[in-house]
Write an enzyme that holds these catalytic residues in place. Structure first.
Site, short mmCIF file in Angstrom:
data_model
loop_
_atom_site.label_atom_id
_atom_site.label_comp_id
_atom_site.label_asym_id
_atom_site.label_seq_id
_atom_site.Cartn_x
_atom_site.Cartn_y
_atom_site.Cartn_z
N ASP A 13 22.05 29.13 -25.40
CA ASP A 13 22.15 30.28 -25.20
C ASP A 13 24.18 29.77 -24.62
OD1 ASP A 13 19.63 30.00 -24.89
OD2 ASP A 13 19.87 29.01 -22.81
N LYS A 16 25.47 33.24 -28.75
CA LYS A 16 25.02 33.99 -29.81
C LYS A 16 24.91 34.82 -30.37
CE LYS A 16 22.49 29.80 -30.83
NZ LYS A 16 22.08 29.73 -29.15
N GLY A 40 15.92 32.93 -27.78
CA GLY A 40 16.16 33.98 -26.33
C GLY A 40 17.50 34.57 -27.74
N HIS A 41 17.55 35.62 -28.16
CA HIS A 41 19.51 35.61 -28.30
C HIS A 41 19.23 37.60 -27.43
CE1 HIS A 41 19.24 32.44 -31.62
NE2 HIS A 41 19.58 32.17 -30.89
P1 GDP Z 1 22.49 32.62 -27.53
O1 GDP Z 1 20.88 32.34 -26.86
O2 GDP Z 1 22.92 32.06 -27.94
O3 GDP Z 1 21.89 33.96 -28.32
O4 GDP Z 1 22.26 32.95 -25.09
P2 GDP Z 1 20.96 34.45 -24.67
O5 GDP Z 1 21.03 35.61 -24.98
O6 GDP Z 1 20.56 33.28 -24.44
O7 GDP Z 1 22.35 33.94 -23.32
C1 GDP Z 1 23.31 34.69 -23.20
C2 GDP Z 1 23.42 35.37 -21.55
O8 GDP Z 1 24.87 35.73 -21.82
C3 GDP Z 1 22.54 36.51 -22.28
O9 GDP Z 1 22.58 37.24 -21.39
C4 GDP Z 1 23.51 37.71 -22.78
O10 GDP Z 1 23.61 39.21 -22.21
C5 GDP Z 1 25.11 37.03 -21.70
N1 GDP Z 1 26.77 37.15 -22.13
C6 GDP Z 1 27.02 36.63 -23.71
N2 GDP Z 1 28.42 36.85 -23.86
C7 GDP Z 1 28.61 37.29 -22.59
C8 GDP Z 1 29.78 36.90 -21.82
O11 GDP Z 1 30.79 36.87 -22.95
N3 GDP Z 1 30.08 37.45 -20.35
C9 GDP Z 1 28.81 37.24 -19.62
N4 GDP Z 1 29.12 37.80 -18.18
N5 GDP Z 1 27.89 37.18 -19.69
C10 GDP Z 1 27.34 37.30 -21.18
P1 IMO Z 2 18.90 30.01 -27.61
O1 IMO Z 2 18.86 30.11 -29.57
C1 IMO Z 2 18.45 26.43 -24.95
C2 IMO Z 2 15.69 23.73 -25.62
C3 IMO Z 2 14.60 23.90 -24.11
C4 IMO Z 2 14.24 22.33 -24.46
C5 IMO Z 2 14.43 21.63 -26.11
C6 IMO Z 2 13.75 21.63 -27.01
O2 IMO Z 2 18.28 30.99 -27.25
O3 IMO Z 2 19.90 29.02 -27.84
P2 IMO Z 2 11.36 23.18 -27.79
O4 IMO Z 2 10.81 24.47 -27.21
O5 IMO Z 2 12.55 23.69 -28.71
O6 IMO Z 2 10.67 22.53 -28.40
O7 IMO Z 2 12.18 22.65 -26.41
O8 IMO Z 2 15.29 22.73 -26.73
N1 IMO Z 2 15.64 24.95 -26.13
C7 IMO Z 2 16.76 25.83 -25.95
N2 IMO Z 2 18.03 25.39 -25.40
N3 IMO Z 2 18.61 27.52 -25.68
C8 IMO Z 2 17.49 27.79 -26.46
O9 IMO Z 2 17.75 28.93 -28.05
C9 IMO Z 2 16.48 26.89 -27.52
N4 IMO Z 2 15.31 26.38 -27.53
C10 IMO Z 2 15.41 24.92 -27.20
O10 IMO Z 2 14.28 23.89 -23.59
O11 IMO Z 2 15.11 21.51 -23.48
MG MG Z 3 19.08 32.06 -25.76
#
Ligand code: GDP
Ligand code: IMO
Ligand code: MG
Length: 423
Positions: A13, A16, A40-41
């Site tokens: 999270d 990416k 979840g991207h």
């Molecule tokens: P990922 O799994 O690495 O793709 O990240 P996620 O989407 O799960 O979580 C990142 C969250 O931060 C999302 O809600 C993005 O919209 C948000 N986000 C990404 N870059 C920024 C930033 O520079 N500032 C803020 N405030 N939010 C961001």
């Molecule tokens: P993205 O790509 C954050 C965490 C789960 C749990 C552990 C194992 O959005 O960054 P799993 O279901 O993979 O067996 O769970 O890994 N986890 C993540 N945490 N971002 C993710 O993906 C994750 N995918 C799995 O919360 O702790």
């Molecule tokens: Mg994510």
């Protein structure tokens, strides 16, 4: 740079999705190499928000081709839902999505076993419940069912029957669940096969040909280095290798082809699920980071645990991944903090810890040492040049660079596509 790996440098999270979306403007192909719908991207474009779980974050650029590689564990139910959501938003995947025939399928029993084990376990990992662990277990036990198996109905049925003979006993006797029927799954999956057929191909051949022809390939990691099954905070990890080393195995691209590795790092730390988290803040400051950073899981909606930036962990991640540059995200979340702390040393029993601990128990007993830096107390939104950042922000960034030895080449200051500084 025509073969770039983008990895999560922390516990997932990191943002990416946003970074891959931006870099996709200079790519021909974006490929996912591991994990599954546990990811979840998030990508925000104007007033629209897209959350992708399986389909690479390049899909929002109409000229980009997207690959789901052999290293991914693919849940056809999640895939179909995601395709339908994208199509409803006017984004077509037809002719642009390529799925490896070697990818393993997530079967209904993987999801059931994932949640049943978690419920019954005394040491819950806090998985996403998407069947990831059980699917990788079957892959490495050499009883997994792959996409290529769908092509041959008798052999698919035979493999499924053999799997269910074992899984049904476990489901019923150990977890008190209902048994699953072979026929129902066969019908459901052969229907998926018809729908997925147009996307299935030899993606390794496709990618290697593309690289030979000079096409630019972005490899999109899911999760993060500290969730890596080998290098993360085991056993509180996911069941694959999100680190850069996983990209080659998960796509069939040779290591010699790689020429760039970008680590996506959040300006503070978060983790969702259980497991050690040395800089976690279980106080009002942690709550403030969660609210200002909107730190709730993109896949499960769970509140993310929050804390200050953990530099020893980030330096370790840079080493394991061979990170050549950082994309630093969510700096804006720190906009209104008078003081910002960074952990710059792990101590244990009063002594400095020299390398990243292997045991979760050791990590749990770390006493993080902090340096307090001045906040910048103003909004970073709209700033497009590094020189225009407040001096305190630049100090924060340069502190990270000096500690990790890795240059910060991209800075993100909002969820929106346009809020990025290239340095
Ligand atoms: P990922 O799994 O690495 O793709 O990240 P996620 O989407 O799960 O979580 C990142 C969250 O931060 C999302 O809600 C993005 O919209 C948000 N986000 C990404 N870059 C920024 C930033 O520079 N500032 C803020 N405030 N939010 C961001
Ligand atoms: P993205 O790509 C954050 C965490 C789960 C749990 C552990 C194992 O959005 O960054 P799993 O279901 O993979 O067996 O769970 O890994 N986890 C993540 N945490 N971002 C993710 O993906 C994750 N995918 C799995 O919360 O702790
Ligand atoms: Mg994510």
């Amino acid at each position: 740079m025509n073969a770039r790996i983008i990895v999560g440098a922390q516990w997932g999270d990191e943002g990416k999705g946003k970074i891959v979306d931006i870099l996709s403007a200079q790519a021909d192909i974006v490929a996912r190499y591991q994990g599954g719908a546990n990811a979840g991207h998030t990508i925000v474009i104007g007033d629209k928000k897209y959350i992708l779980h399986l389909i690479p974050s390049g899909i929002l650029h109409s000229g980009v081709q997207c690959v789901i590689g052999n290293g991914v564990v693919l849940d056809p139910v999640a895939l179909m839902e995601e395709i339908a959501t994208l199509e409803a938003a006017g984004i077509s995947v037809t002719g642009r999505l390529f799925i490896s025939h070697q990818a393993h399928l997530i079967m209904p029993y993987h999801k059931l076993l994932d949640t049943a084990r978690e419920q019954q376990s005394e040491m819950q990992i806090g998985t996403t419940g998407r069947g990831i662990g059980p699917a990788y277990i079957d892959k490495f036990s050499r009883i997994g069912i792959r996409i290529v198996d769908l092509l041959d109905r008798p052999s698919f049925e035979e493999k499924l029957r053999a799997n269910l003979a074992e899984k049904n006993v476990i489901l019923r006797k150990i977890y008190g669940r209902e048994e699953l029927s072979v026929d129902n799954i066969v019908n459901e999956y052969l229907d998926f096969d018809i729908k997925m057929d147009q996307f299935i191909t030899d993606t390794s051949l496709f990618l290697n040909n593309a690289l030979r022809d000079g096409k630019r390939v972005l490899m999109e990691g899911a999760q993060g280095a500290l969730l890596d099954v080998d290098h993360g905070t085991y056993p509180y990890v996911t069941s694959s290798n999100p680190t850069s080393g996983g990209a080659c195995a998960g796509l069939g691209i040779p290591p010699t082809a790689i020429n760039s590795i970008i680590g996506v790092a959040k300006a503070y730390s978060t983790r969702v699920g259980n497991g050690p988290f040395p800089t976690e803040l279980n106080d009002a400051t942690g709550e403030r980071l969660r609210i200002e950073g909107a730190e709730f899981g993109a896949t499960t909606g769970r509140p993310r645990r929050c804390g200050w930036l953990d530099l020893p962990a980030l330096r370790y991640s840079a080493m394991i991944n061979g990170i050549m540059e950082f994309a630093l995200t969510k700096l804006d979340v720190l906009d209104n903090f008078d003081e910002i702390k960074v952990c710059n040393q792990y101590m244990r029993f009063g002594k400095p810890v020299k390398s990243f601990p292997a045991a979760a128990e050791t990590l749990d007993s770390i006493e993080p040492q902090y340096e307090t830096l001045s906040g910048w107390n103003r909004s970073l939104k709209g700033i497009r040049r590094y020189e225009d950042l407040p001096a305190e922000t630049r100090y924060y960034i340069e502190y990270i660079e000096n500690f990790t030895g890795v240059r910060v080449s991209m800075i993100s200051s909002s969820p929106a596509r346009e809020d990025v500084i290239f340095r």
